[in-house]
Structure formats: C-alpha cells, structure tokens
Write an enzyme that holds these catalytic residues in place. Structure first.
Site, PDB file in Angstrom:
ATOM      1  N   SER A 168       0.868  -1.189   0.000  1.00  0.00           N
ATOM      2  CA  SER A 168       0.000   0.000   0.000  1.00  0.00           C
ATOM      3  C   SER A 168       0.900   1.232   0.000  1.00  0.00           C
ATOM      4  CB  SER A 168      -0.840  -0.014   1.286  1.00  0.00           C
ATOM      5  OG  SER A 168      -1.489   1.209   1.499  1.00  0.00           O
ATOM      6  N   TYR A 228      -1.826  -1.157  10.439  1.00  0.00           N
ATOM      7  CA  TYR A 228      -1.800  -1.386   8.988  1.00  0.00           C
ATOM      8  C   TYR A 228      -0.460  -0.905   8.409  1.00  0.00           C
ATOM      9  CZ  TYR A 228      -3.757  -1.296   4.181  1.00  0.00           C
ATOM     10  OH  TYR A 228      -4.014  -1.490   2.846  1.00  0.00           O
ATOM     11  N   LYS A 251       2.333  -3.084   6.274  1.00  0.00           N
ATOM     12  CA  LYS A 251       2.589  -2.769   4.868  1.00  0.00           C
ATOM     13  C   LYS A 251       4.046  -2.351   4.643  1.00  0.00           C
ATOM     14  CE  LYS A 251      -1.514  -3.826   3.334  1.00  0.00           C
ATOM     15  NZ  LYS A 251      -1.725  -4.984   2.462  1.00  0.00           N
TER      16      LYS A 251
HETATM   17  N1  NAD Z   1      -8.703  -0.478  -1.195  1.00  0.00           N
HETATM   18  C1  NAD Z   1      -7.666   0.323  -0.965  1.00  0.00           C
HETATM   19  O1  NAD Z   1      -7.783   1.571  -0.893  1.00  0.00           O
HETATM   20  C2  NAD Z   1      -6.290  -0.289  -0.784  1.00  0.00           C
HETATM   21  C3  NAD Z   1      -5.183   0.572  -0.833  1.00  0.00           C
HETATM   22  C4  NAD Z   1      -3.912   0.035  -0.673  1.00  0.00           C
HETATM   23  C5  NAD Z   1      -3.752  -1.321  -0.491  1.00  0.00           C
HETATM   24  N2  NAD Z   1      -4.847  -2.143  -0.439  1.00  0.00           N
HETATM   25  C6  NAD Z   1      -4.620  -3.567  -0.242  1.00  0.00           C
HETATM   26  O2  NAD Z   1      -5.200  -4.291  -1.294  1.00  0.00           O
HETATM   27  C7  NAD Z   1      -5.449  -5.631  -0.869  1.00  0.00           C
HETATM   28  C8  NAD Z   1      -6.843  -6.036  -1.285  1.00  0.00           C
HETATM   29  O3  NAD Z   1      -7.792  -5.271  -0.534  1.00  0.00           O
HETATM   30  P1  NAD Z   1      -9.109  -4.655  -1.192  1.00  0.00           P
HETATM   31  O4  NAD Z   1      -9.014  -3.196  -1.059  1.00  0.00           O
HETATM   32  O5  NAD Z   1      -9.369  -5.260  -2.511  1.00  0.00           O
HETATM   33  O6  NAD Z   1     -10.196  -5.113  -0.089  1.00  0.00           O
HETATM   34  P2  NAD Z   1     -11.453  -6.095  -0.174  1.00  0.00           P
HETATM   35  O7  NAD Z   1     -11.950  -6.194   1.240  1.00  0.00           O
HETATM   36  O8  NAD Z   1     -12.399  -5.660  -1.219  1.00  0.00           O
HETATM   37  O9  NAD Z   1     -10.803  -7.485  -0.609  1.00  0.00           O
HETATM   38  C9  NAD Z   1      -9.957  -8.191   0.265  1.00  0.00           C
HETATM   39  C10 NAD Z   1     -10.223  -9.696   0.130  1.00  0.00           C
HETATM   40  O10 NAD Z   1      -9.335 -10.390   1.032  1.00  0.00           O
HETATM   41  C11 NAD Z   1     -10.076 -11.431   1.641  1.00  0.00           C
HETATM   42  N3  NAD Z   1      -9.477 -11.835   2.902  1.00  0.00           N
HETATM   43  C12 NAD Z   1      -9.493 -11.171   4.085  1.00  0.00           C
HETATM   44  N4  NAD Z   1      -8.859 -11.891   5.025  1.00  0.00           N
HETATM   45  C13 NAD Z   1      -8.411 -13.025   4.422  1.00  0.00           C
HETATM   46  C14 NAD Z   1      -7.676 -14.144   4.875  1.00  0.00           C
HETATM   47  N5  NAD Z   1      -7.299 -14.272   6.152  1.00  0.00           N
HETATM   48  N6  NAD Z   1      -7.361 -15.131   3.973  1.00  0.00           N
HETATM   49  C15 NAD Z   1      -7.784 -15.011   2.689  1.00  0.00           C
HETATM   50  N7  NAD Z   1      -8.490 -13.983   2.210  1.00  0.00           N
HETATM   51  C16 NAD Z   1      -8.802 -12.995   3.074  1.00  0.00           C
HETATM   52  C17 NAD Z   1     -11.474 -10.839   1.811  1.00  0.00           C
HETATM   53  O11 NAD Z   1     -12.445 -11.852   2.003  1.00  0.00           O
HETATM   54  C18 NAD Z   1     -11.650 -10.067   0.515  1.00  0.00           C
HETATM   55  O12 NAD Z   1     -12.236 -10.883  -0.473  1.00  0.00           O
HETATM   56  C19 NAD Z   1      -5.195  -5.641   0.636  1.00  0.00           C
HETATM   57  O13 NAD Z   1      -3.913  -6.190   0.901  1.00  0.00           O
HETATM   58  C20 NAD Z   1      -5.226  -4.182   1.001  1.00  0.00           C
HETATM   59  O14 NAD Z   1      -4.480  -3.908   2.169  1.00  0.00           O
HETATM   60  C21 NAD Z   1      -6.099  -1.652  -0.591  1.00  0.00           C
END
Ligand code: NAD
Length: 280
Positions: A146, A159, A163
């Site tokens: 992130s 978090y 990260k």
């Molecule tokens: N959305 C943002 O703004 C953003 C920004 C930077 C980084 N991220 C990162 O992107 C990645 C994806 O997140 P997202 O934003 O798509 O969120 P999201 O909640 O839409 O998707 C995350 C998925 O991970 C799954 N998950 C959670 N815990 C789990 C586990 N223990 N084992 C397996 N699967 C699990 C959830 O069920 C979900 O389907 C994450 O690592 C998040 O930290 C997101």
C-alpha cells in the site's frame, strides 16, 4: 534482464480474490486466457467470484483459504498443482484493516489479526510458492502492500507497520531472486485509495464480537474509502504491465512521489549523528 510475458494458458494464483483488487486481478488474468486459482476466506463471495469468471470460459478454480494459516496455504499450492500442473504467477493480495485510532488504544487482538493476515499471509505465500517458481526457473510474485508501506499515516499504525514490512520483504525477495539468477521476478503493489470493500474488512474477522466491542468513534476509514476514485480494474491493468516490465515497485496513483519524498525528507532531516567521534 529477464521479463515474463503474460501468455494464454499460464497459471495464476490470487489470494483475497473474492473482492476488490484481488477479484480484478483474477478477472484480468482470466481475460488474458490464463487459468486462475481464486483463494479467499469468505466462501459465499468466493463462490460468486468463481461463477462470474467461469461464465467467460477460462478455467478457474476457487479454493477456500485463510492466508494466515500456513497449512491452508500449502493446501492451496497442492490444489493448484493438482488442478493445473504448475504455477506461473502468485499474487499475495489478501489484506485487512481495523478502524483508525491511536495505536495504544487498539486491543492486542487487533494487532494480531492485522499482522496475521497482512504480514503472515504474504510470508506464507512466499515460502510456499517461491520454491515452486525457483525450481521451474520462471514466474513472478506480486505482493500487495500500500502507499501505507512507504509513508506514515497517523492513526493507522497497525496497517502501516504490516505494509512497511511487506515492502521490505518484497525488496529483499527481488534482490535475492536476482542474486541467485532464478528467472523469477517480484513486484510490490502500492496502491493509494481504491474503491473496494476494505472498509468492511471486519466481515472476515475470526473474532468479530471482539472487533465490534473495540470500535471507536475515530473509525474514519469507510468515509475515506468512499472518497476513493481509482477502480480496482485499473489497478489490475497496471499490475499486469508491472509484471511484464519486471518492475519492483508499482505505485498506482500520481501523487506517490510527493508523499514518498515528504517521508524521505523527514528521515534525512535527522541523519546528522549527535556526538559522533569516529572517522567521517
Ligand atoms: N482499497 C484500498 O484503498 C487499498 C489501498 C492500498 C492497499 N490495499 C490492499 O489491497 C489488498 C486487497 O484489498 P481490497 O481493497 O481489494 O479489499 P477487499 O476487502 O475488497 O478485498 C480483500 C479480500 O481479502 C479477503 N481476505 C481477508 N482476510 C483473508 C484471509 N485471512 N485469507 C484469505 N483472504 C482474506 C477478503 O475476504 C476479501 O475478499 C489488501 O492487501 C489491502 O491492504 C487496498
């Protein structure tokens, strides 16, 4: 330097694939004709994601998997090899966040859950899948970190810590893969805000009651998430390009350089030793 061309028939594994960025990655791989294993801990959402991609015709498989559990990640690897015979791309993407607030107010259970999923999830993916890629002499690993992995956002300390660890882990992994001439590449994906369901991450928490009790008024993440303008499919499209360019860092938003510079300037401001008496 080697570059991995994404080609029809290759095999991709994506964790956290039932939603958001993970689903968009699985979708993008599937559109390019790859066979995709979608892994996620949320079963109904995983089934729906698999059904959505299966309609297109590209072979996909859904594997229920909690990335925090090394045995479940090993089972994921075995299932993928059994189903598809090999692995070419591994996206360690699953991640969670807890409500914003001073870190000293967050219960230890919050720290444990965020570290278990965000850091151990990536560690488990790396130690389980990288040996397979190294043995075949090709492949690419994408670890989702992130902007929080290269900056410091107050009130999001749990978090941020995980990260930053994923950024460091992936930098080291890439250097080690290169030093050993493995033919395997690594990318750390560092998005800014993306429109996904991460603001509702507690839906997948094993101890949901404890999380609800620990909520604070300072829970600003859902509001921030609503402000996200970048869509997950745009992140996925950039990620496929980064894999093919064997790019180590992928910053998806245009303001990344300023934010990284601000942190670097803050670090550099304190680099003059205080009372150093050795050779310059
Ligand atoms: N959305 C943002 O703004 C953003 C920004 C930077 C980084 N991220 C990162 O992107 C990645 C994806 O997140 P997202 O934003 O798509 O969120 P999201 O909640 O839409 O998707 C995350 C998925 O991970 C799954 N998950 C959670 N815990 C789990 C586990 N223990 N084992 C397996 N699967 C699990 C959830 O069920 C979900 O389907 C994450 O690592 C998040 O930290 C997101």
């Amino acid at each position: 330097m080697f570059r991995m061309k994404i080609r029809e028939g290759q095999i991709a594994v994506v964790t956290g694939a039932a939603s958001g960025i993970g689903f968009a990655l699985a979708d993008a791989f599937s559109q390019r004709g790859l066979r995709v294993a979608l892994a996620d801990v949320e079963r109904p959402a995983l089934d729906a994601a698999v059904a959505a991609l299966a309609d297109r015709g590209a072979p996909v498989v859904g594997v229920p998997c909690d990335v925090a559990d090394p045995v479940q990640v090993e089972n994921l690897r075995d299932r993928v090899i059994q189903e598809f015979g090999r692995v070419d791309l591994v996206c360690n993407n699953a991640g969670v966040v807890v409500p914003f607030g001073p870190m000293w107010e967050r219960p230890v259970a919050d720290w444990r859950w965020v570290i278990d999923v965000n850091l151990w999830g990536v560690v488990n993916g790396v130690v389980t899948f990288v040996p397979v890629l190294v043995a075949q002499g090709s492949g690419h690993v994408v670890n989702t970190a992130s902007m929080a992995g290269v900056t410091t956002i107050p009130f999001n300390g749990l978090y941020n810590a995980t990260k930053h660890a994923v950024v460091s882990l992936t930098e080291t992994l890439a250097a080690e893969l290169l030093a050993r001439s493995t033919g395997v590449g690594a990318t750390v994906l560092c998005p800014g805000l993306v429109s996904t369901r991460i603001g509702e991450a507690a839906r997948n928490r094993p101890d949901r009651g404890a999380e609800a009790a620990a909520r604070r008024d300072s829970d600003v993440l859902p509001a921030q998430q609503q402000a996200a303008t970048l869509q997950a499919d745009a992140v996925a499209a950039q990620t496929l390009r980064a894999i093919e360019d064997n790019r180590l860092y992928l910053f998806t938003h245009p303001n990344a350089a300023d934010r990284i510079r601000q942190r670097a300037d803050r670090v550099l401001a304190d680099t003059t030793p205080l009372g150093y008496v050795g050779e310059p």
